[in-house]
Design a protein around this motif. Structure first.
Motif, PDB file in Angstrom:
ATOM      1  N   ARG A  94     -46.472  72.959  80.340  1.00  0.00           N
ATOM      2  CA  ARG A  94     -46.660  74.302  80.859  1.00  0.00           C
ATOM      3  C   ARG A  94     -45.967  75.381  80.463  1.00  0.00           C
ATOM      4  O   ARG A  94     -46.464  76.806  80.833  1.00  0.00           O
TER       5      ARG A  94
ATOM      6  N   ARG B 195     -48.510  77.941  79.409  1.00  0.00           N
ATOM      7  CA  ARG B 195     -49.367  78.591  80.460  1.00  0.00           C
ATOM      8  C   ARG B 195     -48.851  80.056  80.636  1.00  0.00           C
ATOM      9  O   ARG B 195     -49.495  81.027  81.183  1.00  0.00           O
TER      10      ARG B 195
ATOM     11  N   ALA C  45     -51.930  72.284  77.321  1.00  0.00           N
ATOM     12  CA  ALA C  45     -51.537  73.552  78.236  1.00  0.00           C
ATOM     13  C   ALA C  45     -51.516  73.009  79.330  1.00  0.00           C
ATOM     14  O   ALA C  45     -50.367  73.611  80.416  1.00  0.00           O
ATOM     15  N   SER C  46     -52.049  72.019  80.149  1.00  0.00           N
ATOM     16  CA  SER C  46     -51.895  71.582  81.522  1.00  0.00           C
ATOM     17  C   SER C  46     -50.569  70.825  81.729  1.00  0.00           C
ATOM     18  O   SER C  46     -49.850  70.757  82.654  1.00  0.00           O
TER      19      SER C  46
ATOM     20  N   GLU D  58     -54.903  79.359  86.053  1.00  0.00           N
ATOM     21  CA  GLU D  58     -54.139  79.566  84.766  1.00  0.00           C
ATOM     22  C   GLU D  58     -54.730  79.313  83.375  1.00  0.00           C
ATOM     23  O   GLU D  58     -54.577  79.987  82.177  1.00  0.00           O
ATOM     24  N   ASN D  59     -55.782  78.100  83.429  1.00  0.00           N
ATOM     25  CA  ASN D  59     -56.199  77.526  82.143  1.00  0.00           C
ATOM     26  C   ASN D  59     -57.201  78.423  81.641  1.00  0.00           C
ATOM     27  O   ASN D  59     -57.563  78.259  80.521  1.00  0.00           O
TER      28      ASN D  59
END
Length: 317
Positions: free
Chosen positions: A202, A205, A198-199, A268-269
């Motif tokens: 993006r 996210r 996810a990082s 956001e994670n």
């Protein structure tokens, strides 16, 4: 998609088709290389890595589900509406000790529990029917005790011979607490794999504004690219890794303390840390006995690690 359509003077459906077709090609070309069907030798290699890196014997993977948030699909009612009050499809995945995805299933309804998704997934059915090349039981290190190969999971999954989940409840004895700690330590690998995915990509996210089929292909392409880039860095053993540099994922010091990876620093994670919902996961006596056997091994001189007793007794777990 709308921005791309405006910039290149094409329709939005055309952009959507190009993205979907591109993701399909990425999957078709890379999945045989980066996500092949594991063989018996692969499972043994995964097990050796988990023992070396995370001190879990006979473990061939960590499993969990991840909700991919999508725009509410038309005419689907609450099928995709999950317990976080968003609409999503579920990525059910198993990873090895090095954050490489090894078994995946994409596209289940977000309203389903992790246990339900696993039961209906392609690799879940294959495991139940003994259709994967899982090696025969092997001895736990430095013992004559035969034990099956298994995955580590959280409480949302059933206890099976090939799935080890934590002991439930809070009134646990020392052996059970130690088992839960050691299992949790190994299970963080899948949480880190999702976090890195996810990082670095993006789109995961935020809400994916696309048809469900397109969203599924985007996820599939992301999984292949994650494995491709990270495997390339692992093979090259570069000291200047850029996809997953040192300390980007969680690490542990010599006393067993968790050092949070850099991917966690972004707020956001937080939405991607899926705890899952509990289901009716009633275990058979045989599987309970298997878990007890592994728990006893993990506190024995052959299976214990030097820091676990101090970690348990100081109330950090």
């Amino acid at each position: 998609m709308q921005t791309v359509a405006w910039n290149f003077y094409v329709s939005k459906p055309t952009v959507s088709k190009v993205i979907r077709d591109t993701c399909k090609i990425i999957w078709d070309k890379l999945s045989p290389i980066c996500l092949p069907r594991p063989t018996a030798d692969d499972f043994r290699r995964y097990s050796r890595d988990f023992q070396e890196l995370w001190n879990m014997p006979n473990c061939f993977g960590a499993i969990d589900g991840k909700h991919i948030v999508v725009q509410a699909p038309y005419n689907t009612g609450t099928s995709f509406f999950n317990y976080k009050k968003t609409f999503s499809i579920v990525l059910m995945a198993v990873c090895d000790a090095n954050y490489i995805f090894t078994l995946v299933d994409v596209g289940a309804f977000g309203s389903q529990s992790d246990g339900g998704v696993f039961k209906e997934s392609a690799f879940g059915i294959a495991l139940d029917n003994n259709e994967l090349e899982i090696p025969d039981d092997s001895c736990l290190p430095e013992t004559d005790t035969k034990f099956p190969y298994y995955m580590v999971a959280d409480e949302a999954f059933p206890l099976k011979s090939y799935i080890m989940r934590p002991y439930p409840g809070t009134k646990l004895d020392k052996t059970q607490k130690t088992f839960n700690y050691r299992l949790s330590r190994a299970r963080r690998v899948i949480e880190n794999s999702f976090g890195i995915l996810a990082s670095r990509w993006r789109i995961f996210r935020s809400t994916i504004i696309a048809h469900v089929d397109t969203a599924e292909w985007i996820v599939c392409a992301g999984l292949c690219l994650h494995n491709f880039l990270w495997m390339s860095e692992l093979i090259s053993k570069s000291e200047n890794a850029t996809y997953c540099p040192p300390n980007y994922a969680d690490t542990w010091d010599n006393n067993g303390n968790v050092i949070s990876g850099q991917w966690r620093q972004c707020e956001e994670n937080i939405i991607f840390r899926n705890m899952g919902r509990m289901g009716a996961n009633n275990a058979t006596r045989k599987n309970v006995t298997l878990r007890d056997t592994l728990a006893e091994y993990l506190i024995s001189p052959e299976g214990a690690v030097s820091w676990q007793e101090a970690y348990i007794t100081r109330g950090s777990f």
